[in-house]
Structures are given as structure tokens and as C-alpha cells.
Design an enzyme around this catalytic site. Sequence first.
Site, short mmCIF file in Angstrom:
data_model
loop_
_atom_site.label_atom_id
_atom_site.label_comp_id
_atom_site.label_asym_id
_atom_site.label_seq_id
_atom_site.Cartn_x
_atom_site.Cartn_y
_atom_site.Cartn_z
N GLY A 121 3.82 6.66 22.70
CA GLY A 121 3.72 5.24 23.04
C GLY A 121 5.01 4.49 23.11
O GLY A 121 5.00 3.25 23.19
N GLY A 153 7.29 4.76 25.54
CA GLY A 153 7.70 4.47 26.91
C GLY A 153 8.52 5.55 27.57
O GLY A 153 9.34 5.25 28.45
N LYS A 154 8.31 6.81 27.20
CA LYS A 154 9.10 7.89 27.80
C LYS A 154 8.77 8.06 29.29
O LYS A 154 9.67 8.18 30.13
CB LYS A 154 8.84 9.19 27.03
CG LYS A 154 9.25 9.14 25.57
CD LYS A 154 9.04 10.46 24.88
CE LYS A 154 7.58 10.78 24.66
NZ LYS A 154 6.91 9.85 23.73
N GLU A 187 -8.92 -6.46 -4.27
CA GLU A 187 -7.85 -6.90 -3.35
C GLU A 187 -6.87 -7.84 -4.04
O GLU A 187 -5.66 -7.80 -3.78
CB GLU A 187 -8.46 -7.57 -2.12
CG GLU A 187 -9.35 -6.68 -1.29
CD GLU A 187 -8.66 -5.43 -0.79
OE1 GLU A 187 -7.41 -5.45 -0.64
OE2 GLU A 187 -9.33 -4.41 -0.59
N HIS A 228 -4.37 -5.68 -5.93
CA HIS A 228 -3.30 -5.17 -5.05
C HIS A 228 -2.24 -6.24 -4.83
O HIS A 228 -1.03 -6.00 -4.99
CB HIS A 228 -3.89 -4.78 -3.68
CG HIS A 228 -4.60 -3.47 -3.66
ND1 HIS A 228 -4.05 -2.32 -4.17
CD2 HIS A 228 -5.82 -3.12 -3.15
CE1 HIS A 228 -4.91 -1.31 -4.00
NE2 HIS A 228 -5.99 -1.78 -3.38
N ASP A 257 -6.88 4.57 -1.58
CA ASP A 257 -5.66 4.21 -2.31
C ASP A 257 -5.14 5.40 -3.12
O ASP A 257 -3.91 5.63 -3.17
CB ASP A 257 -5.95 3.04 -3.27
CG ASP A 257 -6.39 1.79 -2.53
OD1 ASP A 257 -5.96 1.62 -1.38
OD2 ASP A 257 -7.16 1.00 -3.11
#
Length: 600
Positions: A200, A202-203, A419, A422, A495
Amino acid sequence: MNKKISFSIWYVFLAIWAVILVHDFILALQKIEEIPYSEFKTLVVAGQVAEVSLGSHTLSGKLKPAEGAKEPKLFSSIRVEDPDLVKELQAHQVKFVGVVESTFLRDLLSWILPVVVFLAIWFFIFRRLGQAQGGFMQVGQSKAKIYAEKDTKVTFADVAGVDEAKEELREVIEFLKTPEKFTKLGGKIPKGILLVGPPGTGKTLLARAVAGEAGVTFFSISGSEFVEMFVGVGAARVRDLFEQAKLKAPCIIFIDELDALGKARGMGPMAHEEREQTLNQLLVEMDGFDPRIGVILMAATNRPEILDPALLRAGRFDRHVLVDRPDKGGRLAILRVHARQVTLGPDADLENIAAMTPGFSGADLANIINEAALLAVRRGKDQVGISELQEAVERVIAGLEKKNRVLNKMEKERVAYHETGHALVALSLPGSDQVQKISIIPRGIAALGYTLQLPTEDRFLMTKSELENKVAVLLGGRIAEELIFGEASTGAQNDLVKATDIAKSMVKAYGMSEKLGAITLERERQPQFIQIQMSQEKGDYSEETAREIDCEIRRIIDEQYERVKRLLAERKAVLQAGAKVLLEREVISGAELKAIMEKG
């Protein structure tokens, strides 16, 4: 002279149908009346039959002319088994002759029709096979898509974020435009240019831009298109490709996904003879063509470590151009290129989006712009604002919001504490990535909530303490659940996988274990640009060392576990306050949680 004559099997059917029609037309012109056999016998007894021709299945003849008629009337009838027919004809003085019926048409159809049916089936099968293979008689011809000078329509202005790669390729453009500038000093342009980098980045676009800048013909083909079901086809296609390129010189041949064709010979448990023959032919062609004729061979891959060494030696693909993920400036340039076709609002800050997307490839950034445009249309807006762009970034990172997935009260409360745990650990440890957003709205396939952390700058190295902090942040959600509810849940499974992988890399790859020392124990060669799950094979070390590795991994996890447990126990009130706000609002920012921390 160049007109091609085509033949279709339907011409045969049309000819047979025409013969039948002509036969029926001739019979119609003769005005022959078809009568029943009983009526024929009546006419014989009445003396109205002049002559009869007796066939094996039919009979035909003439009736005596009626009064005032000039020509006799013709008739025909089906012949039935009648042993007295000849006697009756003799008794009534009717002339009769025996006729051998012509069975030519019937015999002709009896052997032509099966042949025609067979040819039709043969033609249908091979026509379908030809469509699948690009023409049955053309399997050995190259499948390369050829873009003329005016059809490429891609220049360096359409490629952003890879400035170093563009500078490397400007030399190729100069050679294609003015080859005499290089040849007068005896210089030779590299025969092969290999574009390597993550997916992804752009080659392929970069290769087309080189052809567009130079104004030359562009041959594009995938490495997998050389190998087909027939033996020897791949080598024939390689020869045909180079022959076509020499006729179109100066030109560029571009082979995408070269690893499908150029994988090192002898790798794996089974050899692929056809692929190796194709690779051998490619090596021969690269040795044989003269670089002065202006044919440049370019290829792209994201697995350079598995390519055959013969491809990478001097004189073949001897120049490697890295097309890496863009930095912040490159990401901003890519976003601006893709935003040309999108109406942006005054608050659409692309610099902010570029800062939020470290590690994103050009394809990821193009997807963000497209997702933001679709989201703006869905919301009934005529411009794309910053809210749509940020939502697009979150959608790419965490997945689509699942607002219809309803959690019960207990699950929702557990996710909120998870959450918040975290985010609280990330805000408390120095050097951790900045917390942007905490949400308990389910996203993606299995995420019931997520904490969005984004680095403030591009990073290329990580220290031991930073890796330990990452492990600590990953353990924060599980420990918060244990602290509040007294037990853990299955929500921390992902996790734990990530934390264990980091600890394992610290011990086995980075030499960050004081007990084992500064050595690496990774046996398998990891891909450079793509992340795949390698097989869990034992490395070149003893059982005792393997036991020490397990102990060191467990030690790192246990140390961070105790560290996070003490930290959250000290800030339990902040944890509860943050989770309460998150339950009420479902989404809060990192700055809001930080404000709760500062209040104590």
C-alpha cells in the site's frame, strides 16, 4: 490483405437448412398433390390413373387429363403393404415402373449431423477454455497490459510521500529521455530496478509515474500471470514479453508482485518445476537484452528476503529502491493529493490527521479520505469536516461502530472500568503514547470498547522502559477489573496476547534480558515489510535455555502486573470517577480523564 476470414460452425447449419428449403420449394413448384392410399386405389379402379412410379416407401404418378385440361395432374401417396397392387394396375392397363428411391440426403444427414454436433461441442468447450486462458492458441503470448505514452496519465505530481524514491528514479527518466547523455561516457543504466516496501505504499503507482514522466510505453503484468496450467507457458510468455518490449523501445516493463515468480529455487518441501523454468527464462532474458536499446525492467515486491539471489545480483535487479511508509510531512502531502477530489470544510485540518496517523501507508490515507467523504454524504453534509476525518481514522484503526450491539448493565460497567484502566495507566506512566479517546461503544468484530492512543511524533526506536510501559498499559484493563469486581473476564484475551508478544520479543530478539544477556535467540527470518504469524518452532538452543526464556517472559509480565496493580490501587478513586463519567457519556477524551486525575 490484412482482413481476417472467420469461420463459424453455424454456417454449416445454415447451409443444411438452405438445402432443405430448396428441396421443399422445388416440390412446391411441381404442384404435386398428396393423396391417401385409399383414394389412390379408388382412382385406379375408376381408370383415372395414367402411370405410376412405385417406390419402396412412396408412390407417385400422373392422372389422366380431365376434360378441358391440357396437363395431367401429379400426385403422390404413401405406399402400404398391398400384394394385389400390381395385378390391379395390370388389370386397369396402368403403366407402372419400379423406382429405386434416392437416399443421398438421408445418408448425408446420417453422418454429417453427428460430426456437426461433435464439432459444435468441441468448439463450445475450447471457446470457453480460450476465454479463461486468453485464447487457447495464445497461451504462450504475454498477458501484459500495454499503456501507450498518452494513456499512462500518471506523473510524479500524483505521487506524494516518497520523495527519496522519486529522486532515485529521476535518473531512469533522464536515461529514457536522453540516453546519449549516459552512453557517450560509456555509462550504463541499471537493467533492473526493484521497488521494495510494505503493502500500500505506492510501488505500482510510482512505476507508472516513471513511465508517464518519461513519455514511454508501459508494460504492466503480475508475477502470477506467467504461470498457467500448461507446462512451458510461463517461459514462453517471458520470451514474448521481452520481444514485444524490444519492438516498443524505449519502454518500461513492470512486474508486480515479483515474489510470486522469483521465489528462491529449492525453497520449501516441494520444488515447483514450472515456476523455476519461468524464473530461469527471466534470468536469461535479463542477461541477453542490451541496455542501450532503452528497455528498463522494474518490479515490485514486499517480500525481498525470499527472492532468488540470482535475481538480485549485479547486472539484473541491481538497484533497490525503498518505498517506505511516509513520515508526517509525507502523510500530509498524500492527504492533500487524495483530497483534491473532495470538498473540504474550513475546519478540515489535514495536518492534525497526518499527526494522528503514524505508520499509515498511502493506501490507508486514501481510504481515510474516501471514508470521510462517504460519512459526510451519509450525514447530509456538502463538505467534509474534521469530525468526519477523525471518525474515518477511528474506523480504519478500530473498525465500524456497532451501536446496535446492546450490552447488559453488568457487561457495560465492566467494559467501562476495563477501558478506564488502560487509559489511566497510560496517563500515569511517562513516555507512553498520548490518550486521544476512550469509548465503550463496540467496534469491529469483537471489540466491546477501545482506548485510542496515538503517538505525538514518528518513532523508529523504542527503549526497554518504553516497551515495559506498553506491557503495563495492556495489563491495565484486566487489573482494573480484578480491583473492582474481584475477578477477571475474557475481555482481556487480546491484551494478554499482545503483552506476551512484546515480552517474548524483548527476551528473544532484542537482548533485553539481564539473565540471558545481549543475545538474540530468534531462529526464523522475519519478513521485513509485512507482519505474519511465524510457526512456533524451537530455536537453536537447549531445553534449559528454553526454560530460562519462559521464566524471563513470565518475570517481565509479573513485574509489570504488580507495578500496575499498585498504581491503580493508589488511584482507585480516579478509576471509579472516570468509569462513572464514561458510563454516562459512553465516549470521553483523554484530556477529560486527565482533568479528573488532576482533581484527585
